[in-house]
Design a protein around this motif. Structure first.
Motif, PDB file in Angstrom:
ATOM      1  N   UNK A 115       0.895  -0.719   0.309  1.00 33.17           N
ATOM      2  CA  UNK A 115      -0.207  -0.413   0.279  1.00 33.17           C
ATOM      3  C   UNK A 115       0.717   1.208  -0.433  1.00 33.17           C
ATOM      4  N   UNK A 116       1.762   1.121   0.993  1.00 32.17           N
ATOM      5  CA  UNK A 116       2.558   2.129   0.865  1.00 32.17           C
ATOM      6  C   UNK A 116       3.577   3.090  -0.473  1.00 32.17           C
ATOM      7  N   UNK A 117       4.432   1.700  -1.004  1.00 26.66           N
ATOM      8  CA  UNK A 117       4.572   1.638  -2.022  1.00 26.66           C
ATOM      9  C   UNK A 117       3.371   2.378  -4.203  1.00 26.66           C
ATOM     10  N   UNK A 118       2.507   1.825  -3.427  1.00 26.85           N
ATOM     11  CA  UNK A 118       1.686   2.815  -4.246  1.00 26.85           C
ATOM     12  C   UNK A 118       1.591   4.181  -4.526  1.00 26.85           C
ATOM     13  N   UNK A 119       1.381   4.687  -3.143  1.00 32.98           N
ATOM     14  CA  UNK A 119       1.301   5.826  -2.328  1.00 32.98           C
ATOM     15  C   UNK A 119       2.864   6.293  -2.473  1.00 32.98           C
ATOM     16  N   UNK A 120       4.068   5.891  -2.996  1.00 31.50           N
ATOM     17  CA  UNK A 120       5.335   6.209  -2.663  1.00 31.50           C
ATOM     18  C   UNK A 120       4.975   6.942  -1.464  1.00 31.50           C
ATOM     19  N   UNK A 121       5.091   5.937  -0.184  1.00 38.15           N
ATOM     20  CA  UNK A 121       5.610   6.694   1.106  1.00 38.15           C
ATOM     21  C   UNK A 121       5.997   5.625   1.549  1.00 38.15           C
ATOM     22  N   UNK A 122       7.458   6.470   2.597  1.00 38.60           N
ATOM     23  CA  UNK A 122       8.119   5.221   2.459  1.00 38.60           C
ATOM     24  C   UNK A 122       8.209   4.723   4.556  1.00 38.60           C
ATOM     25  N   UNK A 123       8.378   3.719   4.062  1.00 35.79           N
ATOM     26  CA  UNK A 123       7.792   2.546   5.402  1.00 35.79           C
ATOM     27  C   UNK A 123       9.348   1.757   5.912  1.00 35.79           C
ATOM     28  N   UNK A 124       8.769   1.655   7.449  1.00 36.74           N
ATOM     29  CA  UNK A 124       9.949   1.376   7.778  1.00 36.74           C
ATOM     30  C   UNK A 124       9.461   0.292   9.331  1.00 36.74           C
ATOM     31  N   UNK A 125      10.296  -0.639   9.911  1.00 39.71           N
ATOM     32  CA  UNK A 125      10.248  -1.742  11.183  1.00 39.71           C
ATOM     33  C   UNK A 125      10.805  -1.830  12.120  1.00 39.71           C
ATOM     34  N   UNK A 126      10.679  -2.000  13.097  1.00 40.33           N
ATOM     35  CA  UNK A 126      11.901  -2.301  14.053  1.00 40.33           C
ATOM     36  C   UNK A 126       9.991  -2.559  14.866  1.00 40.33           C
ATOM     37  N   UNK A 127      11.201  -3.127  16.262  1.00 38.39           N
ATOM     38  CA  UNK A 127      10.814  -3.694  17.503  1.00 38.39           C
ATOM     39  C   UNK A 127       9.684  -5.270  17.156  1.00 38.39           C
ATOM     40  N   UNK A 128      10.428  -5.789  16.294  1.00 40.50           N
ATOM     41  CA  UNK A 128       9.881  -7.131  16.508  1.00 40.50           C
ATOM     42  C   UNK A 128       9.787  -8.212  17.492  1.00 40.50           C
ATOM     43  N   UNK A 129       8.880  -9.472  18.012  1.00 41.32           N
ATOM     44  CA  UNK A 129       8.985  -9.374  18.910  1.00 41.32           C
ATOM     45  C   UNK A 129       8.260 -11.213  19.335  1.00 41.32           C
ATOM     46  N   UNK A 130       8.966 -12.169  20.401  1.00 41.90           N
ATOM     47  CA  UNK A 130       8.535 -13.382  19.338  1.00 41.90           C
ATOM     48  C   UNK A 130       6.491 -13.074  20.091  1.00 41.90           C
ATOM     49  N   UNK A 131       6.008 -14.536  19.834  1.00 39.95           N
ATOM     50  CA  UNK A 131       5.089 -14.761  20.868  1.00 39.95           C
ATOM     51  C   UNK A 131       5.691 -15.789  22.082  1.00 39.95           C
TER      52      UNK A 131
END
Length: 487
Positions: free
Chosen positions: A387-403
């Motif tokens: 979805x971000x790519x379609x609108x040409x918006x930048x996206x980043x992720x962090x803080x992944x943690x396990x269940x």
């Protein structure tokens, strides 16, 4: 309620109070929002030294305090007790509270519950910190060797727990004190945080300005309350702006909503610029949206309302940038994604559009993704990226943690449930939770541990309406003390 050495009688109030309540009030004196835990961490270190207990404070200000086994328990398996010292620092708009320095002001209500004055209370997870301090101070309690773990930055991504070192611990059993409602958890969700940046591209404007305000929503924990059909102020504002844009030429000046991505946002303010000839139509559309949205929220979030104020504006996003952003916010997924077909009432996967902030350069959106399945978190991440790519918006992720996955056989959980029944006459409810906690990380650090969870009755955590029931606070402390004796 079973008696314990930490129980005292407060004659002036005529109520049974525990030593751990004293510790809870003490910790409320220190600022301890996420990333601001150092003063409380240092207090814990000084407490350990004062009580001649071995202590470790790491570079993130996590604290581990060790207490030797009492006579007769030397050969019993080491027990870890664990809680996070940080709190979600949410407050009402009218509150002047400064979370970086002001103590939490506790209000004791007549019905035996406590709350804070216009802010979150921090019972999540101040109750766990208080329980451990009371246990560590108690010189009469019988127990195996204890490793009491106080982590930081849990509410913003479990960063503190992820910094713990395996060599700190020998525990074979671990009790997480990040629980509530006198229930024990069977499992918890993993999670990930996502940040999206949208360029503002501001231009001068010479038109009428209007501030639109979403108010009156309850908010709540983005894990435990995400399935309750509560209003999300950021998504509601996206809907209002979408319908305005369909009818008249508007331009976005600013938008601000929510303060924590792990709390369902309660308020949003958006300022728009528009032609004065459209004034009556703009107000009519906002009124119609208020009526339509209220009809959806009448039985889940009945305090909802929209209000407006005239605003002086000098610049705004371009018409094209405004249209793209509003379309994006309108399309952005939010809320319950899927539920378990095996465990009744369990949310498996969700997304919370938690925070929207802006400056002259960009709008930033923070999302909280949760799921019991890591692959579902990945799939949501891929979907948002497309979805971000379609609108040409930048996206980043962090803080992944396990269940923390469900285990059918768990002797520690059985001891807790049996103790609770013996002491109260009631069965302890076992629940699988959609909220995240540090149990999954502890499981990866320890050597094939038994992990269980408990806590007292609390309501409305992560909101300024957060409350804690003192009778339950006492009762669950006594349950914990008796569980420790049995281990």
């Amino acid at each position: 309620m079973a008696s314990s050495s930490a129980t005292r009688i407060d004659a002036s109030e005529g109520e049974i109070m525990t030593r751990c309540y004293d510790f809870f009030k003490e910790t409320c004196k220190f600022p301890h929002g996420s990333y601001n835990e150092k003063q409380l961490s240092d207090y814990l270190v000084e407490f350990a030294k004062k009580n001649d207990l071995k202590v470790i404070q790491d570079d993130m200000f996590n604290v581990v305090i060790y207490k030797d086994a009492t006579p007769g328990y030397e050969d019993h398996d080491t027990l870890m007790l664990q809680a996070h010292m940080d709190m979600v620092d949410e407050k009402n708009k009218e509150s002047n509270h400064d979370f970086t320095k002001d103590p939490i002001e506790i209000i004791e209500m007549e019905d035996g519950w406590i709350k804070a004055n216009g802010t979150t209370l921090g019972a999540d997870d101040g109750i766990g910190t208080a329980y451990m301090l009371a246990i560590l101070e108690d010189k009469t309690l019988e127990h195996p060797a204890l490793e009491c773990v106080f982590t930081v930055q849990e509410e913003v991504g479990l960063f503190g727990a992820m910094n713990l070192k395996a060599e700190y611990f020998k525990a074979k059993n671990a009790i997480s004190l990040d629980g509530g409602d006198e229930k024990t958890l069977l499992s918890s969700a993993g999670g990930r945080r996502v940040e999206i940046k949208i360029p503002m591209g501001c231009q001068p404007v010479h038109t009428k300005g209007l501030r639109i305000m979403v108010r009156g929503l309850q908010g709540g924990h983005s894990g435990g309350s995400i399935d309750k059909e509560l209003g999300n102020s950021n998504k509601i504002m996206g809907r209002v702006l979408y319908h305005l844009q369909k009818a008249v030429d508007i331009r976005l000046v600013s938008i601000e909503g929510g303060s924590k991505d792990n709390a369902i946002p309660r308020e949003n303010d958006a300022v728009i610029a528009y032609d004065e000839k459209d004034h009556d139509q703009v107000l009519a559309i906002i009124k119609k949206q208020e009526e339509d949205i209220f009809a959806l929220l009448e039985f889940s979030d009945a305090g909802f309302k929209l209000s407006v104020e005239e605003e002086t504006v000098s610049q705004s996003m371009s018409k094209y940038n405004t249209k793209q952003f509003i379309r994006f916010l309108y399309l952005l997924p939010n809320g319950l994604i899927s539920k378990s077909m095996n465990i009744p009432g369990l949310t498996l996967t969700s997304l919370n559009v938690g925070v929207i902030s802006c400056n002259e350069v960009s709008i930033v959106i923070h999302l909280s993704l949760r799921s019991a399945y890591n692959e579902s978190i990945d799939e949501m991440t891929y979907s948002i990226k497309e979805l971000c790519d379609l609108f040409e918006y930048s996206m980043s992720t962090d803080s992944s943690y396990p269940g923390w996955r469900y285990k059918e056989i768990n002797p520690l959980r059985d001891v807790i449930c049996e103790t609770y029944k013996d002491m109260t006459g009631n069965e302890m409810e076992k629940v699988a939770a959609h909220g995240g906690n540090e149990c999954g990380i502890l499981e990866s650090i320890l050597d094939n541990p038994n992990i269980a969870n408990l806590g007292p009755c609390m309501k409305y955590i992560h909101t300024p309406q957060e409350t804690l029931q003192l009778e339950s606070f006492d009762r669950m402390y006594d349950v914990l003390v008796n569980v420790i004796k049995k281990l």
